[in-house]
Design a protein around this motif. Sequence first.
Motif, PDB file in Angstrom:
ATOM      1  N   ALA A  82      46.382  54.783  48.354  1.00 39.44           N
ATOM      2  CA  ALA A  82      47.465  54.755  47.378  1.00 39.44           C
ATOM      3  C   ALA A  82      48.821  54.816  48.397  1.00 39.44           C
ATOM      4  CB  ALA A  82      47.608  56.122  46.321  1.00 39.44           C
ATOM      5  N   PHE A  99      49.122  51.366  50.027  1.00 38.45           N
ATOM      6  CA  PHE A  99      49.507  50.401  49.239  1.00 38.45           C
ATOM      7  C   PHE A  99      51.053  50.449  48.626  1.00 38.45           C
ATOM      8  CE2 PHE A  99      49.819  49.120  44.550  1.00 38.45           C
ATOM      9  CZ  PHE A  99      49.515  47.683  44.506  1.00 38.45           C
ATOM     10  N   LEU A 118      47.457  51.842  41.799  1.00 33.63           N
ATOM     11  CA  LEU A 118      47.110  50.705  42.520  1.00 33.63           C
ATOM     12  C   LEU A 118      46.879  49.312  41.831  1.00 33.63           C
ATOM     13  CD1 LEU A 118      46.090  52.731  44.745  1.00 33.63           C
ATOM     14  CD2 LEU A 118      44.273  51.470  45.323  1.00 33.63           C
ATOM     15  N   HIS A 172      44.491  46.348  42.092  1.00 35.29           N
ATOM     16  CA  HIS A 172      43.652  46.337  43.089  1.00 35.29           C
ATOM     17  C   HIS A 172      42.598  47.492  43.343  1.00 35.29           C
ATOM     18  CE1 HIS A 172      46.458  43.888  45.789  1.00 35.29           C
ATOM     19  NE2 HIS A 172      47.136  44.021  44.682  1.00 35.29           N
ATOM     20  N   PHE A 173      42.688  48.533  42.284  1.00 32.66           N
ATOM     21  CA  PHE A 173      41.741  49.540  42.242  1.00 32.66           C
ATOM     22  C   PHE A 173      40.424  49.064  42.022  1.00 32.66           C
ATOM     23  CE2 PHE A 173      41.775  49.833  37.543  1.00 32.66           C
ATOM     24  CZ  PHE A 173      40.362  50.636  37.483  1.00 32.66           C
ATOM     25  N   HIS A 211      42.275  47.164  50.301  1.00 30.04           N
ATOM     26  CA  HIS A 211      41.985  48.279  49.470  1.00 30.04           C
ATOM     27  C   HIS A 211      40.718  48.521  48.555  1.00 30.04           C
ATOM     28  CE1 HIS A 211      46.516  47.224  49.518  1.00 30.04           C
ATOM     29  NE2 HIS A 211      46.681  48.501  50.133  1.00 30.04           N
TER      30      HIS A 211
END
Length: 552
Positions: A255, A258, A333, A336-337, A344
Motif C-alpha cells: 500500500a 502504491f 489499492l 490494483h488489489f 502489486h
Amino acid sequence: MPEALEHLLGDPWDPANPLGYAEIVAADERQEMFAEAEQRLDAYGMNAEFVPVEYGGRFSTLDRLARVMRAVWRRDPCLGLGYGASSFIASVNVWAAGSSEQRTAFAKHLLADRKIASVYHELAHGNDFARAELAAYGMRLNGRKEVVTNAQRADSLVIFARTSPDPGSRSHSQFLVDKADLPQDRMAYLPRFPSMGMRGVQLGGVVFTDCPIPDDAMIGMPGRGIETALRSFQLTRTALPSMIIGVLDTGLRTALRFTTGRRLYGRAAADIPYVRAIVAEAFADLLLCDAFCTVTARTLHRLPGLASVPASLVKYVVSQQLIDAMNRLSSVLGAHFYIRDGDHAIFQKLLRDLAVIGFGHAARVACLATVLPQTPLLAQRSWPAAEQPPDAIFQLGTELPPLPFDALAVSASGRDTLSAVPRSMLDETGLDPELRRLAALFATELRELTSEAGDLRPMETGVGASPEALAIPARLAAVLAASACLGVWRHAEGGFLADPTWVVAALTRLTARIGKGDGHLPAPLTRRLMSELLTRHEDSRGFDLTAGSIAG
C-alpha cells in the motif's frame, strides 16, 4: 535469526531476485509450491526451527520461532504453511506427549528435511474432534481424513484416530507413523480440494483401509488424544497468528509503495487523509496483534498452566484483525488489489491466502467455545483482584526458560494475571491522560465481565451456548489484548515503543471490539504513526514491535 533468513531469501521486490514476488505469483498461477524457495529453506535448515534445542534444533522460544517464520510468511503464505507450519503443527503433539524415543526419532526426521503432516481434519465433524470417525482399533486404521496439508508428500504422519467406540473425551489417541512402515495398498490419497487461496499447498486427504500401524506408534497414553491436542493447540493458536503478521507487513508495504508513487487530485495518494487513516490504522492493528501474540507466547514459557485462555483468544483477535486490516488496505489499492500481474500482484495473492487463518482446527468460534466454560471460575477466583503477571512476559528479547511442554494445562483452573494490567495502570503517576482514560475503560469492561460471567449457568457454557454467552470471551479477548499492549509499553526501554502514541492507537482500535468506540484514530495519532511507518519503510525495517532489518 530473522535477519539471516531475510538475507538468504533476498529482496522480494527486486525483479532480478529468483525468489521475488514475481516468481511467487507465477508459482501461485500454476497452483504449485515454489520449489526454488523450498530448496533455499532447506539450505537454511528451516526444520531446525521446529526442533527444541535439547534435541539438536534451534527451537528455543515460541516468540523467536514466530519472528523467524514471519520472513517466510511475508513473502509467500503457501511456503509458510506448506513448508513450515504443517510440520510445526504436527511436531508440537510429539514434544507435548511423545516418548523420549519418539521425540529423538522425530527430531532426526525433521533435521533431515523430512516433512510431517498433521492428519486431523474430517469434513463431517470440523472442530468437533470428539466425534472424529477415523478408527485405529487393534492398531489398524480404517476411515478417512480430509483437507490435510501435505498428506501425500509428507514422509511421516501424526494421526488423530478413535481408539474406543464409546463417546467422550477419552475415546481418541494420536499416532506417529512413518509412511514407509505402512503397506501402500492399504492407503489411498484423495484429490486436492479446490480452494480460493493457498493454491500451491497440497490440501488433499487420505483413506485408510484395514491399514496396520506399528505397535509403538501411539503418542502418549491411550485415550489422551484430545487432551494432547488441546494442550498442543495452545502453541499453534499462538505461534501461527504471530507468524502470519508478516502478511500484513507486506500488505502495508504494498500500500505504501502504491500510494507514495501515485498522484490523485494533484498530490500523492499517500497525502489524502482517508488513505492515511486506513494505513495508520492497519499499522496500529499490526502492533496490537504483535503485542498480544508475543506476550501470550512468553506466557507459555513463564506461566504454562495459565496459558489456555490467552492462547485461544489471541487466535480469535489476531486472525480477524489481520483479515480486516488487509480488506481495508485493498480499498486503498482500488482495482490494483485484485490484478494478478504487475508491481502489486502480490497483494491479491496474500489477501486470498490470509483466509486460511479463519478455518481449520482453530476456527474463531471454536476458540471462544474453548474459553467460555472457564469464565465463571475466572470471574470468581481471579478477576476481582488478580495478581500482577511477571514482568518478563512483557520484556521483549529477555531470556526465557525452555518451553515446559509437560506443564501445559487444558484449563487455567480459574487463574488469570494478564487481565489485571489495565486496573494497575490507574495507579501510575504522570500517565498520559488519554492512555489513562483507555486503561480505565478496559478495567471497567473487566468488572462488567466479572458480573456477567459469574451469572452464567453450566448449561449456558456448553456447545449450545448463545451468542450472548459467547460474547463474554470475545470481550475478554479485547481486555487481554489491551493488557498485552499496556504491559509492553510500560516495560519498553525507550524509542518508539516507549512512546504512548502506539499504545493509545492500539487501545483505540480495540474499543470497537467492546462496543465503546468506533476504533478510528484521531488525526494527531495518524500523523505520528504515518511518520514512523514511512521512516521504517525508507530504512527497510519491519513494521512489528522489534522493527528489525529486512530485505526490501
